[in-house]
Design an enzyme around this catalytic site. Structure first.
Site, mmCIF file in Angstrom:
data_model
loop_
_atom_site.group_PDB
_atom_site.id
_atom_site.type_symbol
_atom_site.label_atom_id
_atom_site.label_comp_id
_atom_site.label_asym_id
_atom_site.label_seq_id
_atom_site.Cartn_x
_atom_site.Cartn_y
_atom_site.Cartn_z
ATOM 1 N N LYS A 112 0.855 -1.181 0.000
ATOM 2 C CA LYS A 112 0.000 0.000 0.000
ATOM 3 C C LYS A 112 0.893 1.234 0.000
ATOM 4 C CE LYS A 112 -4.465 1.176 1.859
ATOM 5 N NZ LYS A 112 -5.612 0.744 2.623
ATOM 6 N N GLU A 139 -19.716 -6.170 8.778
ATOM 7 C CA GLU A 139 -20.677 -5.443 9.608
ATOM 8 C C GLU A 139 -21.716 -6.363 10.228
ATOM 9 O OE1 GLU A 139 -19.611 -4.408 6.622
ATOM 10 O OE2 GLU A 139 -18.549 -2.571 7.148
ATOM 11 N N ARG A 158 -25.588 -3.072 5.761
ATOM 12 C CA ARG A 158 -25.193 -4.471 5.560
ATOM 13 C C ARG A 158 -25.704 -5.392 6.668
ATOM 14 N NH1 ARG A 158 -20.784 -5.256 1.835
ATOM 15 N NH2 ARG A 158 -21.629 -4.050 0.109
HETATM 16 C C1 LIG Z 1 -19.035 -2.418 3.712
HETATM 17 C C2 LIG Z 1 -17.853 -1.508 3.879
HETATM 18 N N1 LIG Z 1 -17.277 -1.382 5.093
HETATM 19 C C3 LIG Z 1 -16.227 -0.567 5.261
HETATM 20 C C4 LIG Z 1 -15.717 0.140 4.204
HETATM 21 C C5 LIG Z 1 -14.586 1.131 4.429
HETATM 22 N N2 LIG Z 1 -13.360 0.746 3.713
HETATM 23 C C6 LIG Z 1 -12.992 1.311 2.556
HETATM 24 S S1 LIG Z 1 -11.568 0.728 1.966
HETATM 25 C C7 LIG Z 1 -11.399 -0.303 3.263
HETATM 26 C C8 LIG Z 1 -10.206 -1.206 3.346
HETATM 27 C C9 LIG Z 1 -10.155 -2.158 2.206
HETATM 28 O O1 LIG Z 1 -9.038 -2.974 2.349
HETATM 29 P P1 LIG Z 1 -8.505 -3.783 1.114
HETATM 30 O O2 LIG Z 1 -9.630 -4.422 0.405
HETATM 31 O O3 LIG Z 1 -7.426 -4.674 1.584
HETATM 32 O O4 LIG Z 1 -7.928 -2.671 0.151
HETATM 33 P P2 LIG Z 1 -6.635 -1.749 0.381
HETATM 34 O O5 LIG Z 1 -7.150 -0.427 0.838
HETATM 35 O O6 LIG Z 1 -5.752 -2.402 1.385
HETATM 36 O O7 LIG Z 1 -6.005 -1.685 -0.945
HETATM 37 C C10 LIG Z 1 -12.453 -0.167 4.165
HETATM 38 C C11 LIG Z 1 -12.582 -0.897 5.433
HETATM 39 C C12 LIG Z 1 -16.351 -0.009 2.965
HETATM 40 N N3 LIG Z 1 -15.962 0.673 1.888
HETATM 41 N N4 LIG Z 1 -17.399 -0.831 2.831
#
Ligand SMILES: Cc1ncc(C[n+]2csc(CCOP(=O)(O)OP(=O)(O)O)c2C)c(N)n1
Length: 651
Positions: free
Chosen positions: A288, A377, A405
């Site tokens: 990242k 969630e 959700r």
């Molecule tokens: C249902 C839901 N819960 C929480 C989020 C908030 N959120 C956005 S990006 C993220 C992290 C995603 O992690 P990953 O899939 O590993 O992608 P990275 O950012 O590490 O590339 C979160 C928790 C969301 N978008 N949707």
């Protein structure tokens, strides 16, 4: 970097232009794309770390696949800036997340290259599987469908439901697993540990992939024999590493792990595997924030850093010289810690947002009482229900739009069993530039119809504290507290906490002509709007802050019903089924013939922009609320009521 210093990027208006670039130049394309993203996001804030991490995957996918005929489905979509820039949106990218500008997430409304609308996590496998199955049903057998999902998004139950189905139905889905060991915060939990384990058996995986290719070229492996070979592979691997491969156990071919920043390697392997029939996973290891040192070093801070100085890595926070209120999130976090110190039954649950909701304040002091359960969630709510059933007092903090959700979990696991789960809905109301997928505008309406819930909305920070204090008292049952993103209203927020009587609102201001009823922080612009109106008209306006949507303060509503012919309700959520509807129903049920005007969000989704712009567009800022009160005055009161401003001016 100036436009002229880019050799390739300004020549790529679509993936066709990308494909014309020699493969050995793709590393340079990636550097340019990365630089462009850094420059743009430094001036116009958005997601940074995730986008830098997917540059090579993006370039390789558009190089190998024939988009938009082939479909790329991004999970969450916060990592798709490179995809937008390469698919004809480079010159508009400076409008990203702004009112009427590009959306921060893929959306088919914006481009045919955005195969599926996203914003919430863990949908990509299910959606892409649906597309892949549809292609086969339509005899469109050449179409490739790719889901790109992060290891964070993989922690969501929906992703596993998708995987389970992928192994059952005929499809050619390719899943790119973008593994950086991070969500917004570092990932904990069994699946991420599992990914580390399979990554460390890299030598075996490489060997197996080579063997697979040789055997395939020799014609020893064909599609029919594939499953048997997979089974054999698994047995060998299990024997070698004492571990099964989850994907292959599900009959999904597993490739990798590969270096997700080696664009040439990615192009090679994607070209190799794209025509293999059946579902497959390519496991890519990425970092990242890749390529921008500050973001590499501190991924959580640089997930969405705001404006920054590219050269120094300094983040630009507005220089504030006067004391300002704290964010609601800070107040939640500090208050939670304060309460947890006093009551050792208190535990805290977050689905992957410990820093976003400030639960990390308690986490630092009581790591064993704070549970980051992954982007899950529904599980967060039911897990909280289990904790509550055994006498713990869970504060489960979930952003309002993500709580959508967990709807049945709230009903079936919490409300029906009347468990004392405190559900704190952060980011309620309009959130701003994240846009339509993220506004917390449905919660009042979707919660109101659930029996046994107490639903509250503080209008300022001391009230948030009082409600949190009240919710953790004995036998309170399921308790919802919703509050917005960002700045609070009170400088001296750290007031002593007191018990808030349930279902009790407050008359903020007496009046006799019109009653304004508000819930939550929208009370604050309403206060200013009322002052404006009273300056302008011979009208006196009463203001009631209801504080609770459920139970409603019936005594107060009877008072309003008896004393006013004109009522205006104001809420920062959908009108249909929300707070205004609750008031309207109460008045109708009790035979009050009062006129009720409901202000809120009409039956439509709200796009992206700053909260100020959006509240103004929705008529829910001070000006909009004044205007609505004025309309009621114009319609319902004699003109004598109007202040003779002009006469005054002449005299
Ligand atoms: C249902 C839901 N819960 C929480 C989020 C908030 N959120 C956005 S990006 C993220 C992290 C995603 O992690 P990953 O899939 O590993 O992608 P990275 O950012 O590490 O590339 C979160 C928790 C969301 N978008 N949707």
């Amino acid at each position: 970097m100036t436009k002229d210093s880019y050799k390739y990027l300004y020549k790529i208006d679509s993936p066709v232009d990308l494909k014309a670039i020699p493969r050995n130049e793709l590393t340079n394309v990636c550097s340019e794309l990365r630089q462009f993203i850094i420059d743009e996001v430094s001036k116009n804030p958005g997601h940074l770390g995730a986008n830098l991490g997917t540059v090579e995957i993006t370039v390789a996918l558009h190089y190998v696949f024939n988009t938009p005929y082939d479909r790329i489905v991004w999970d969450v979509g916060h990592q798709a800036y490179g995809h937008k820039i390469l698919t004809g949106r480079r010159d508009k990218f400076h409008t990203n997340r702004q009112l009427n500008g590009l959306c921060g997430f893929p959306t088919p409304k914006e481009s045919e290259y955005d195969a599926f609308g996203v914003g919430h996590s863990s949908t990509s496998i299910s959606a892409a599987l649906g597309m892949s199955v549809a292609s086969l049903l339509k005899d469109d057998c050449d179409r490739q469908v790719v889901a790109v999902i992060g290891d964070g998004a993989m922690t969501g139950g929906l992703a596993f439901e998708g995987l389970n189905n992928t192994s059952m139905d005929k499809n050619n889905l390719l899943i790119i697993l973008n593994d950086n060991q991070m969500a917004i915060d570092p990932i904990k939990g069994g699946f991420s540990q599992y990914l580390i384990d399979i990554t460390t058996s890299r030598a075996y995986n490489k060997l197996r992939y080579r063997a697979y290719k040789v055997l395939k070229n020799m014609g020893v492996i064909n599609e029919k024999k594939k499953n048997r070979i997979i089974g054999f592979n698994n047995t060998v691997k299990a024997a070698l590493t004492k571990q099964h491969n989850i994907f292959e156990g599900l009959n999904i071919r597993y490739f990798g792990p590969v270096d997700g920043h080696d664009v040439d390697g990615l192009v090679r392997i994607l070209s190799d595997i794209k025509n293999f029939k059946g579902p497959k996973v390519l496991h890519c290891i990425t970092q990242k924030g890749k390529g921008y040192e500050p973001a590499e070093k501190s991924a959580t801070e640089w997930h969405a850093p705001g404006k920054f100085n590219v050269a120094t890595g300094e983040r630009k926070t507005s220089k504030v010289t006067v004391p300002t209120p704290r964010l609601f999130q800070d107040v939640f976090g500090e208050t939670l810690l304060e309460l947890a110190k006093e009551n050792d039954k208190i535990v805290a649950i977050t689905p992957a947002m410990p820093s976003g909701c400030c639960m990390n304040i308690m986490q630092r002091e009581y790591p064993n009482r704070v549970f980051d359960v992954g982007i899950a969630e529904g599980h967060a709510v039911t897990f909280s229900a289990g904790l509550a059933k055994e006498g713990m007092i869970p504060f489960c903090n979930i952003y309002s739009s993500f709580m959508q959700r967990a709807y049945d979990n709230i009903i079936h696991d919490v409300a029906l069993q009347q468990l004392n789960v405190i559900m704190c809905l952060d980011r309620a109301g309009i959130v701003g530039s994240d846009g339509a997928t993220h506004h917390g505008m449905f919660d009042l309406a979707y919660m109101r119809c659930i029996p046994h819930l107490t639903i509250s909305a503080p209008r300022n920070e001391p009230e948030l504290r009082n409600l949190m204090y009240t919710a953790q008292q004995k036998n309170m049952g399921p308790f919802v507290i919703r509050y917005p993103r960002g700045m609070g209203f009170t400088i001296d927020w750290k007031t002593p906490m007191k018990i808030q009587e349930i279902g009790k609102g407050e008359c903020i201001k007496n009046g006799k002509d019109i009653a304004i009823l508000t819930i939550g922080t929208i009370a604050n612009p309403a206060v200013t709007a009322i002052a404006d109106i009273e300056n302008k008209y011979e009208i006196s306006v009463a203001h009631y802050d209801m504080r609770f949507l459920k139970p409603l303060d019936e005594e107060m509503l009877h008072e309003v019903g008896k004393n006013f012919n004109q009522i205006i309700t104001v809420e920062d959520g959908v009108i249909q089924g929300g707070f205004g509807s609750a008031v309207l129903e109460f008045l109708a049920d009790n035979n009050y013939k009062t006129n009720v005007k409901r202000l809120g969000i009409s039956d439509n989704f709200v796009e992206h922009g700053t909260p100020e712009e959006l509240y103004a567009l929705l008529g829910l800022d001070t000006r909009g609320i004044s205007k609505s009160i004025e309309e009621v005055i114009e319609k319902s009161f004699s003109l004598k009521k109007r202040k003779l401003e002009n006469t005054n001016k002449i005299s």
